[in-house]
Design a protein around this motif. Structure first.
Motif, PDB file in Angstrom:
ATOM      1  N   UNK A  11       0.830  -1.206   0.000  1.00 53.93           N
ATOM      2  CA  UNK A  11       0.000   0.000   0.000  1.00 53.93           C
ATOM      3  C   UNK A  11       0.864   1.256   0.000  1.00 53.93           C
ATOM      4  N   UNK A  12       0.432   2.243  -0.776  1.00 51.95           N
ATOM      5  CA  UNK A  12       1.074   3.559  -0.813  1.00 51.95           C
ATOM      6  C   UNK A  12       0.064   4.603  -0.356  1.00 51.95           C
ATOM      7  N   UNK A  13       0.425   5.384   0.634  1.00 51.19           N
ATOM      8  CA  UNK A  13      -0.396   6.514   1.096  1.00 51.19           C
ATOM      9  C   UNK A  13       0.447   7.761   0.879  1.00 51.19           C
ATOM     10  N   UNK A  14       0.052   8.548  -0.122  1.00 47.23           N
ATOM     11  CA  UNK A  14       0.806   9.750  -0.476  1.00 47.23           C
ATOM     12  C   UNK A  14      -0.072  10.970  -0.243  1.00 47.23           C
ATOM     13  N   UNK A  15       0.483  11.981   0.400  1.00 49.55           N
ATOM     14  CA  UNK A  15      -0.305  13.127   0.839  1.00 49.55           C
ATOM     15  C   UNK A  15       0.458  14.419   0.626  1.00 49.55           C
ATOM     16  N   UNK A  25      -7.114  17.357   3.985  1.00 52.28           N
ATOM     17  CA  UNK A  25      -7.531  16.150   3.269  1.00 52.28           C
ATOM     18  C   UNK A  25      -7.070  16.238   1.824  1.00 52.28           C
ATOM     19  N   UNK A  26      -5.807  15.917   1.588  1.00 52.72           N
ATOM     20  CA  UNK A  26      -5.227  15.949   0.244  1.00 52.72           C
ATOM     21  C   UNK A  26      -4.336  14.714   0.124  1.00 52.72           C
ATOM     22  N   UNK A  27      -4.884  13.609  -0.356  1.00 51.60           N
ATOM     23  CA  UNK A  27      -4.099  12.377  -0.362  1.00 51.60           C
ATOM     24  C   UNK A  27      -4.644  11.369  -1.372  1.00 51.60           C
ATOM     25  N   UNK A  72      -2.662  -7.793 -11.845  1.00 49.50           N
ATOM     26  CA  UNK A  72      -1.745  -6.848 -12.464  1.00 49.50           C
ATOM     27  C   UNK A  72      -2.183  -5.399 -12.392  1.00 49.50           C
ATOM     28  N   UNK A  73      -3.349  -5.132 -11.796  1.00 48.10           N
ATOM     29  CA  UNK A  73      -3.826  -3.754 -11.663  1.00 48.10           C
ATOM     30  C   UNK A  73      -3.424  -3.179 -10.300  1.00 48.10           C
ATOM     31  N   UNK A  74      -3.356  -1.859 -10.246  1.00 46.13           N
ATOM     32  CA  UNK A  74      -3.211  -1.150  -8.980  1.00 46.13           C
ATOM     33  C   UNK A  74      -4.591  -0.599  -8.627  1.00 46.13           C
ATOM     34  N   UNK A  75      -5.005  -0.782  -7.377  1.00 46.76           N
ATOM     35  CA  UNK A  75      -6.334  -0.368  -6.954  1.00 46.76           C
ATOM     36  C   UNK A  75      -6.255   0.868  -6.071  1.00 46.76           C
ATOM     37  N   UNK A  76      -7.027   1.893  -6.422  1.00 52.20           N
ATOM     38  CA  UNK A  76      -7.071   3.129  -5.633  1.00 52.20           C
ATOM     39  C   UNK A  76      -8.167   3.010  -4.579  1.00 52.20           C
ATOM     40  N   UNK A  77      -7.745   2.973  -3.313  1.00 53.79           N
ATOM     41  CA  UNK A  77      -8.705   2.956  -2.210  1.00 53.79           C
ATOM     42  C   UNK A  77      -9.424   4.296  -2.095  1.00 53.79           C
ATOM     43  N   UNK A  78      -8.656   5.372  -2.193  1.00 53.73           N
ATOM     44  CA  UNK A  78      -9.231   6.693  -1.962  1.00 53.73           C
ATOM     45  C   UNK A  78      -8.351   7.765  -2.595  1.00 53.73           C
ATOM     46  N   UNK A  79      -8.980   8.716  -3.247  1.00 56.09           N
ATOM     47  CA  UNK A  79      -8.331   9.927  -3.759  1.00 56.09           C
ATOM     48  C   UNK A  79      -9.197  11.085  -3.309  1.00 56.09           C
ATOM     49  N   UNK A  80      -8.646  11.931  -2.441  1.00 55.09           N
ATOM     50  CA  UNK A  80      -9.475  12.943  -1.795  1.00 55.09           C
ATOM     51  C   UNK A  80      -8.734  14.267  -1.706  1.00 55.09           C
ATOM     52  N   UNK A  81      -9.385  15.305  -2.213  1.00 54.13           N
ATOM     53  CA  UNK A  81      -8.918  16.680  -2.046  1.00 54.13           C
ATOM     54  C   UNK A  81     -10.127  17.497  -1.607  1.00 54.13           C
ATOM     55  N   UNK A  82     -10.018  18.197  -0.487  1.00 50.26           N
ATOM     56  CA  UNK A  82     -11.177  18.923   0.011  1.00 50.26           C
ATOM     57  C   UNK A  82     -10.781  20.268   0.593  1.00 50.26           C
ATOM     58  N   UNK A  83     -11.810  21.043   0.936  1.00 47.00           N
ATOM     59  CA  UNK A  83     -11.585  22.337   1.588  1.00 47.00           C
ATOM     60  C   UNK A  83     -10.858  23.325   0.711  1.00 47.00           C
ATOM     61  N   UNK A 118      -8.029  23.347  -0.439  1.00 41.68           N
ATOM     62  CA  UNK A 118      -7.052  22.788  -1.370  1.00 41.68           C
ATOM     63  C   UNK A 118      -7.679  22.364  -2.695  1.00 41.68           C
ATOM     64  N   UNK A 119      -8.988  22.405  -2.788  1.00 40.47           N
ATOM     65  CA  UNK A 119      -9.658  22.041  -4.029  1.00 40.47           C
ATOM     66  C   UNK A 119      -9.376  23.087  -5.114  1.00 40.47           C
ATOM     67  N   UNK A 120      -9.381  22.613  -6.361  1.00 41.57           N
ATOM     68  CA  UNK A 120      -9.226  23.516  -7.492  1.00 41.57           C
ATOM     69  C   UNK A 120      -7.819  24.010  -7.727  1.00 41.57           C
ATOM     70  N   UNK A 121      -6.823  23.395  -7.105  1.00 46.20           N
ATOM     71  CA  UNK A 121      -5.441  23.827  -7.270  1.00 46.20           C
ATOM     72  C   UNK A 121      -4.574  22.786  -7.974  1.00 46.20           C
ATOM     73  N   UNK A 122      -5.211  21.746  -8.506  1.00 47.01           N
ATOM     74  CA  UNK A 122      -4.479  20.745  -9.271  1.00 47.01           C
ATOM     75  C   UNK A 122      -3.845  19.638  -8.448  1.00 47.01           C
ATOM     76  N   UNK A 123      -4.114  19.590  -7.160  1.00 46.57           N
ATOM     77  CA  UNK A 123      -3.477  18.574  -6.321  1.00 46.57           C
ATOM     78  C   UNK A 123      -3.991  17.167  -6.642  1.00 46.57           C
ATOM     79  N   UNK A 124      -5.279  17.056  -6.946  1.00 51.15           N
ATOM     80  CA  UNK A 124      -5.818  15.749  -7.317  1.00 51.15           C
ATOM     81  C   UNK A 124      -5.163  15.220  -8.571  1.00 51.15           C
TER      82      UNK A 124
END
Length: 248
Positions: free
Chosen positions: A44-48, A54-56, A73-84, A86-92
């Motif tokens: 698992x990779x948790x990158x923030x 909440x930007x991770x 052979x696939x990578x599964x994304x548990x969660x991609x979240x940008x809120x508050x 930080x939204x609208x700044x390209x972080x996602x």
């Protein structure tokens, strides 16, 4: 601002972004960190973003993912979240790009993620993902969609397992499946169970505590799924007031 990856060395001291504010004696954050500690050893990779917000993105090999789906052979994304703020700044976009780059470097075929026909609470936004090139690989009742982004054309798409397709179980009454993939659940799932008992409501709490159990669950969303009289009701993590309105 810089991005940071959680490791076994810094997990205890880092803010994990999605955690609710805890009151003394609650076990929300520790339960999530304990879950992460085991999953990091499984890839698992948790990158923030290096902020207390909440930007991770959280992802892992699909063979190790807590979802009743197959996609070798696939990578599964548990969660991609940008809120508050930080939204609208390209972080996602940046987090998704980093996930794609990392997954390709690890020899993965593509990405997979659980979403829905329209935007739903606690599920990845289908509009954003489809804009980024994700396609529908499979569907499950009542509204779940398994989306995927293949890195090459012509490769097999991931699929839901049959156990999670029809949104039904054999048990009557209220049945709640949950796991510690989200820190909210360790607080609210037991509260709902206690409330149901106080109200004399037929209620069963099922905690998913292993990958094998999750991969054979009757619901794609093993973080939190409520059933009533055999039918799927919601994946939204309910407060006591929302559950009270539901049962009445």
């Amino acid at each position: 601002m810089e991005f940071k990856t959680l490791t076994l060395d810094n997990l205890e001291t880092e803010h994990i972004c999605c955690a609710i504010t805890e009151k003394k004696g609650e076990n929300c954050v520790p339960s999530k960190k304990a879950w992460l500690r085991e999953r990091i050893g499984e890839g698992l990779v948790f990158r923030k973003l290096d902020v207390r917000g909440k930007v991770f993105i959280e992802y892992l090999p699909m063979e190790a993912a807590w979802i009743p789906a197959a996609g070798e052979g696939y990578m599964y994304i548990d969660c991609l979240w940008v809120s508050g703020k930080y939204k609208g700044q390209g972080y996602g976009d940046q987090l998704l790009s980093q996930c794609i780059e990392d997954s390709k470097a690890k020899g993965k075929k593509g990405l997979a993620v659980l979403s829905s026909k329209k935007k739903m609470a606690f599920l990845s936004d289908p509009k954003y993902l489809k804009y980024k090139g994700f396609r529908v690989a499979d569907q499950a009742e009542p509204y779940f969609e398994l989306l995927y982004l293949p890195f090459e054309e012509g490769i097999a798409a991931p699929r839901f397992r049959d156990c999670a397709r029809d949104g039904r179980i054999d048990e009557k009454g209220w049945v709640l499946y949950y796991s510690n993939q989200c820190p909210h659940t360790e607080k609210y799932a037991p509260l709902i169970a206690q409330m149901a008992e106080a109200e004399g409501v037929d209620f069963k709490l099922v905690k998913i505590e292993s990958r094998e159990q999750a991969q054979n669950a009757p619901t794609p969303f093993t973080t939190y799924s409520m059933f009533h009289d055999g039918s799927f009701v919601t994946n939204e993590i309910l407060s006591e007031k929302k559950f009270e309105r539901m049962i009445k």
